[in-house]
Write a protein that holds these residues in place. Structure first.
Motif, PDB file in Angstrom:
ATOM      1  N   PHE A 278       4.876 -12.672 -11.022  1.00 36.07           N
ATOM      2  CA  PHE A 278       5.542 -13.326 -12.132  1.00 36.07           C
ATOM      3  C   PHE A 278       4.623 -13.584 -13.312  1.00 36.07           C
ATOM      4  CE2 PHE A 278       7.691 -14.585  -8.197  1.00 36.07           C
ATOM      5  CZ  PHE A 278       8.900 -13.954  -8.427  1.00 36.07           C
ATOM      6  N   ILE A 279       3.377 -13.850 -13.046  1.00 31.67           N
ATOM      7  CA  ILE A 279       2.387 -14.063 -14.098  1.00 31.67           C
ATOM      8  C   ILE A 279       1.320 -12.995 -13.911  1.00 31.67           C
ATOM      9  CG2 ILE A 279       0.706 -15.667 -15.075  1.00 31.67           C
ATOM     10  CD1 ILE A 279       2.354 -17.955 -13.886  1.00 31.67           C
ATOM     11  N   LEU A 280       1.383 -11.949 -14.719  1.00 30.22           N
ATOM     12  CA  LEU A 280       0.475 -10.818 -14.544  1.00 30.22           C
ATOM     13  C   LEU A 280      -0.921 -11.102 -15.091  1.00 30.22           C
ATOM     14  CD1 LEU A 280       2.928  -7.890 -15.320  1.00 30.22           C
ATOM     15  CD2 LEU A 280       2.290  -8.860 -13.101  1.00 30.22           C
ATOM     16  N   ARG A 281      -0.983 -11.833 -16.184  1.00 27.04           N
ATOM     17  CA  ARG A 281      -2.276 -12.232 -16.740  1.00 27.04           C
ATOM     18  C   ARG A 281      -2.498 -13.695 -16.390  1.00 27.04           C
ATOM     19  NH1 ARG A 281      -2.504  -9.540 -22.669  1.00 27.04           N
ATOM     20  NH2 ARG A 281      -4.667  -9.157 -22.146  1.00 27.04           N
ATOM     21  N   PRO A 282      -3.695 -14.054 -15.994  1.00 30.57           N
ATOM     22  CA  PRO A 282      -3.938 -15.451 -15.583  1.00 30.57           C
ATOM     23  C   PRO A 282      -3.617 -16.450 -16.698  1.00 30.57           C
ATOM     24  CG  PRO A 282      -5.835 -14.070 -15.095  1.00 30.57           C
ATOM     25  CD  PRO A 282      -4.902 -13.233 -15.901  1.00 30.57           C
ATOM     26  N   VAL A 283      -3.037 -17.579 -16.307  1.00 36.44           N
ATOM     27  CA  VAL A 283      -2.880 -18.705 -17.217  1.00 36.44           C
ATOM     28  C   VAL A 283      -4.260 -19.339 -17.311  1.00 36.44           C
ATOM     29  CG1 VAL A 283      -1.817 -20.969 -17.516  1.00 36.44           C
ATOM     30  CG2 VAL A 283      -0.476 -19.089 -16.547  1.00 36.44           C
ATOM     31  N   ARG A 284      -4.783 -19.422 -18.503  1.00 36.98           N
ATOM     32  CA  ARG A 284      -6.130 -19.958 -18.717  1.00 36.98           C
ATOM     33  C   ARG A 284      -6.020 -21.393 -19.233  1.00 36.98           C
ATOM     34  NH1 ARG A 284      -9.767 -15.811 -18.482  1.00 36.98           N
ATOM     35  NH2 ARG A 284      -8.907 -13.720 -18.634  1.00 36.98           N
ATOM     36  N   ILE A 285      -6.687 -22.276 -18.533  1.00 34.15           N
ATOM     37  CA  ILE A 285      -6.658 -23.691 -18.898  1.00 34.15           C
ATOM     38  C   ILE A 285      -8.082 -24.120 -19.247  1.00 34.15           C
ATOM     39  CG2 ILE A 285      -6.152 -26.022 -18.092  1.00 34.15           C
ATOM     40  CD1 ILE A 285      -4.207 -24.618 -16.052  1.00 34.15           C
ATOM     41  N   PRO A 286      -8.361 -24.299 -20.539  1.00 28.33           N
ATOM     42  CA  PRO A 286      -9.682 -24.805 -20.918  1.00 28.33           C
ATOM     43  C   PRO A 286      -9.845 -26.231 -20.395  1.00 28.33           C
ATOM     44  CG  PRO A 286      -8.491 -23.926 -22.826  1.00 28.33           C
ATOM     45  CD  PRO A 286      -7.521 -24.011 -21.697  1.00 28.33           C
ATOM     46  N   LEU A 287     -10.920 -26.477 -19.701  1.00 29.71           N
ATOM     47  CA  LEU A 287     -11.100 -27.777 -19.059  1.00 29.71           C
ATOM     48  C   LEU A 287     -11.323 -28.920 -20.050  1.00 29.71           C
ATOM     49  CD1 LEU A 287     -13.113 -26.724 -15.893  1.00 29.71           C
ATOM     50  CD2 LEU A 287     -10.669 -27.193 -16.119  1.00 29.71           C
ATOM     51  N   HIS A 288     -11.698 -28.604 -21.272  1.00 27.23           N
ATOM     52  CA  HIS A 288     -11.858 -29.682 -22.262  1.00 27.23           C
ATOM     53  C   HIS A 288     -10.511 -30.269 -22.675  1.00 27.23           C
ATOM     54  CE1 HIS A 288     -11.104 -26.317 -25.052  1.00 27.23           C
ATOM     55  NE2 HIS A 288     -10.624 -27.259 -25.853  1.00 27.23           N
ATOM     56  N   THR A 289      -9.401 -29.601 -22.327  1.00 33.22           N
ATOM     57  CA  THR A 289      -8.068 -30.130 -22.656  1.00 33.22           C
ATOM     58  C   THR A 289      -7.563 -31.117 -21.607  1.00 33.22           C
ATOM     59  OG1 THR A 289      -6.907 -28.311 -21.567  1.00 33.22           O
ATOM     60  CG2 THR A 289      -7.448 -28.021 -23.910  1.00 33.22           C
ATOM     61  N   LEU A 290      -8.329 -31.290 -20.525  1.00 38.96           N
ATOM     62  CA  LEU A 290      -7.934 -32.222 -19.466  1.00 38.96           C
ATOM     63  C   LEU A 290      -8.337 -33.649 -19.831  1.00 38.96           C
ATOM     64  CD1 LEU A 290      -8.946 -30.417 -16.148  1.00 38.96           C
ATOM     65  CD2 LEU A 290      -6.707 -30.524 -17.237  1.00 38.96           C
ATOM     66  N   ARG A 291      -7.386 -34.548 -19.741  1.00 39.94           N
ATOM     67  CA  ARG A 291      -7.669 -35.972 -19.906  1.00 39.94           C
ATOM     68  C   ARG A 291      -8.202 -36.543 -18.607  1.00 39.94           C
ATOM     69  NH1 ARG A 291      -4.061 -39.742 -18.579  1.00 39.94           N
ATOM     70  NH2 ARG A 291      -2.318 -38.315 -18.875  1.00 39.94           N
TER      71      ARG A 291
ATOM     72  N   ARG B 178     -14.501 -30.522 -11.251  1.00 32.97           N
ATOM     73  CA  ARG B 178     -15.464 -31.534 -11.705  1.00 32.97           C
ATOM     74  C   ARG B 178     -16.760 -30.872 -12.186  1.00 32.97           C
ATOM     75  NH1 ARG B 178     -19.801 -34.021 -10.289  1.00 32.97           N
ATOM     76  NH2 ARG B 178     -19.969 -33.103  -8.229  1.00 32.97           N
ATOM     77  N   LEU B 179     -17.293 -29.955 -11.367  1.00 31.60           N
ATOM     78  CA  LEU B 179     -18.536 -29.263 -11.737  1.00 31.60           C
ATOM     79  C   LEU B 179     -18.349 -28.389 -12.977  1.00 31.60           C
ATOM     80  CD1 LEU B 179     -19.795 -28.222  -8.195  1.00 31.60           C
ATOM     81  CD2 LEU B 179     -20.797 -29.958  -9.711  1.00 31.60           C
ATOM     82  N   ALA B 180     -17.228 -27.685 -13.047  1.00 31.56           N
ATOM     83  CA  ALA B 180     -16.961 -26.800 -14.194  1.00 31.56           C
ATOM     84  C   ALA B 180     -16.774 -27.588 -15.476  1.00 31.56           C
ATOM     85  CB  ALA B 180     -15.737 -25.950 -13.907  1.00 31.56           C
ATOM     86  N   LYS B 181     -16.130 -28.728 -15.365  1.00 30.46           N
ATOM     87  CA  LYS B 181     -15.909 -29.577 -16.546  1.00 30.46           C
ATOM     88  C   LYS B 181     -17.241 -30.167 -17.020  1.00 30.46           C
ATOM     89  CE  LYS B 181     -12.758 -33.141 -18.250  1.00 30.46           C
ATOM     90  NZ  LYS B 181     -12.455 -32.516 -19.499  1.00 30.46           N
ATOM     91  N   GLU B 182     -18.066 -30.596 -16.097  1.00 30.15           N
ATOM     92  CA  GLU B 182     -19.396 -31.107 -16.445  1.00 30.15           C
ATOM     93  C   GLU B 182     -20.242 -29.998 -17.084  1.00 30.15           C
ATOM     94  OE1 GLU B 182     -21.217 -32.764 -12.998  1.00 30.15           O
ATOM     95  OE2 GLU B 182     -19.876 -34.507 -12.972  1.00 30.15           O
ATOM     96  N   GLY B 183     -20.145 -28.791 -16.517  1.00 31.79           N
ATOM     97  CA  GLY B 183     -20.901 -27.654 -17.051  1.00 31.79           C
ATOM     98  C   GLY B 183     -20.480 -27.293 -18.457  1.00 31.79           C
ATOM     99  N   SER B 184     -19.167 -27.449 -18.760  1.00 26.25           N
ATOM    100  CA  SER B 184     -18.709 -27.116 -20.098  1.00 26.25           C
ATOM    101  C   SER B 184     -19.171 -28.132 -21.120  1.00 26.25           C
ATOM    102  CB  SER B 184     -17.165 -27.013 -20.125  1.00 26.25           C
ATOM    103  OG  SER B 184     -16.570 -28.265 -19.880  1.00 26.25           O
ATOM    104  N   VAL B 185     -19.407 -29.376 -20.683  1.00 25.41           N
ATOM    105  CA  VAL B 185     -19.920 -30.409 -21.582  1.00 25.41           C
ATOM    106  C   VAL B 185     -21.402 -30.178 -21.884  1.00 25.41           C
ATOM    107  CG1 VAL B 185     -20.372 -32.885 -21.797  1.00 25.41           C
ATOM    108  CG2 VAL B 185     -18.216 -32.099 -20.838  1.00 25.41           C
ATOM    109  N   ASN B 186     -22.129 -29.698 -20.853  1.00 25.02           N
ATOM    110  CA  ASN B 186     -23.572 -29.509 -20.983  1.00 25.02           C
ATOM    111  C   ASN B 186     -23.972 -28.211 -21.681  1.00 25.02           C
ATOM    112  OD1 ASN B 186     -23.933 -31.917 -19.634  1.00 25.02           O
ATOM    113  ND2 ASN B 186     -24.043 -30.936 -17.636  1.00 25.02           N
ATOM    114  N   ASP B 187     -23.020 -27.312 -21.913  1.00 29.54           N
ATOM    115  CA  ASP B 187     -23.368 -26.024 -22.542  1.00 29.54           C
ATOM    116  C   ASP B 187     -23.776 -26.175 -23.984  1.00 29.54           C
ATOM    117  OD1 ASP B 187     -22.970 -24.634 -20.246  1.00 29.54           O
ATOM    118  OD2 ASP B 187     -20.962 -23.940 -20.748  1.00 29.54           O
TER     119      ASP B 187
END
Length: 172
Positions: A90-103, A163-172
């Motif tokens: 049903f979803i051929l291309r991945p739905v991409r969710i940028p972690l900075h949009t998470l509250r 959690r790790l990915a969100k922290e990593g995106s802040v530290n980049d």
């Protein structure tokens, strides 16, 4: 630039026993009708379908439907700064969710039927859900849209990877 590091990957399929019992029972009836009428030359039922109709039913329901459910899958990938969900076919291309949009996000146990109306790509009283089986997942709360549940057989590991990915995106 290096490729993003994958922190979590999970591929799920429908594995509910009751679902497979129903699917295979319906397929078995179609198989029996096909064999009885098309191959053995007898009438199947009191108002039998034509052989052509039965062959079409056999191909669609006897073979196609079980194969379709067998091949259906949900893939969840977490990498630095991003979560991806793909619900094939049903979803051929991945739905991409940028972690900075998470509250916020939380590891939860939920009631699939009551909260979201079942498994699959679902919309319920509590928002949208992508889930294949089970009753655990990570509920994502966004700044600008409704919540999204990602069902997982490894919900604790998914939560930790986010959690790790969100922290990593802040530290980049």
């Amino acid at each position: 630039m290096a490729a993003p590091q994958i922190l979590f990957r999970e591929r799920q399929r429908f594995r509910q026993v009751w679902l497979w019992v129903v699917l295979l029972a319906v397929a078995a009836i179609i198989w029996a009708g096909f064999v009885w009428q098309v191959l053995l030359g007898n009438s199947f039922g009191s108002k039998p379908a034509s052989d052509v109709q039965l062959v079409v039913l056999f191909l669609l329901i006897g073979l196609g439907f079980p194969l379709f459910f067998y091949r259906m899958s949900m893939t969840t990938v977490v990498q630095t700064g991003e979560l991806q969900v793909r619900f094939w076919p049903f979803i051929l291309r991945p739905v991409r969710i940028p972690l900075h949009t998470l509250r916020n996000y939380e590891h939860i146990t939920y009631k699939p039927i009551r909260d979201y109306g079942g498994w699959g790509i679902r919309w319920g009283m509590k928002g949208k859900a992508y889930n294949m089986s089970g009753n655990e997942g990570v509920l994502l709360h966004f700044y600008d849209k409704e919540s999204l549940l990602i069902g997982s057989q490894k919900a604790g590991a998914l939560f930790e990877a986010i959690r790790l990915a969100k922290e990593g995106s802040v530290n980049d």
